[in-house]
Design a protein around this motif. Structure first.
Motif, short mmCIF file in Angstrom:
data_model
loop_
_atom_site.label_atom_id
_atom_site.label_comp_id
_atom_site.label_asym_id
_atom_site.label_seq_id
_atom_site.Cartn_x
_atom_site.Cartn_y
_atom_site.Cartn_z
N SER A 110 0.83 -1.21 0.00
CA SER A 110 0.00 0.00 0.00
C SER A 110 0.86 1.26 0.00
N THR A 115 -2.62 3.78 4.02
CA THR A 115 -2.71 2.55 4.81
C THR A 115 -3.90 2.56 5.76
N VAL A 125 -0.72 -3.49 9.27
CA VAL A 125 0.60 -3.11 8.78
C VAL A 125 1.63 -4.01 9.43
N LEU A 140 0.85 -4.67 4.15
CA LEU A 140 -0.29 -4.99 5.00
C LEU A 140 -0.74 -6.40 4.67
#
Length: 144
Positions: A110, A115, A125, A140
């Protein structure tokens, strides 16, 4: 409300998906049109449509032979539709599809500035920030 549809590459709307990805994702960062399609033929494609217009898209690319792990890639929503829940609809449709295919984990590279969007959809994450195509990214994942 727009409709989310899974399409194959022979669907005429695939060309509209490609154009949307070029417009939203590639051109703004200087990547040549169609420069990020190396996984398209092996991926599942999802589009958001409003009438005849493709307003959003995302692909899901299997990361292993068993297809138990996949990567969410190339999420794009037309500028005029951003902030209206189209991205969430696309991810939810992709997650539903993944569940029916018995995919156990989805990962994402991402852009670091979005995020939070994925975290709100249950992704976590992990790892350190890294650079991809000249932009800061985060990894992620989400177990299904």
């Amino acid at each position: 409300m727009p409709e989310i549809i899974r399409i194959e590459m022979d669907d005429p709307r695939y060309q509209k998906e490609r154009e949307l990805r070029n417009k939203i994702l590639l051109r703004p960062i200087g990547v040549p049109d169609y420069g990020w399609e190396m996984n398209d033929k092996n991926s599942w494609h999802f589009i958001a449509v409003e009438g005849a217009k493709v307003i959003g898209c995302v692909i899901l690319y299997p990361l292993n032979e068993e297809k138990s792990k996949a990567q969410l890639m190339q999420m794009a929503v037309d500028h005029s539709w951003q902030g209206k829940g189209i991205g969430k609809l696309l991810v939810k449709a992709l997650l539903n599809f993944a569940t029916t295919r018995r995919i156990k984990e989805i990962e994402i590279h991402s852009r670091a500035d979005v995020t939070t969007f994925y975290e709100q959809l249950g992704f976590q994450v992990y790892g350190k920030e890294f650079e991809e195509v000249g932009i800061k990214h985060r990894l992620l994942n989400r177990k299904i």
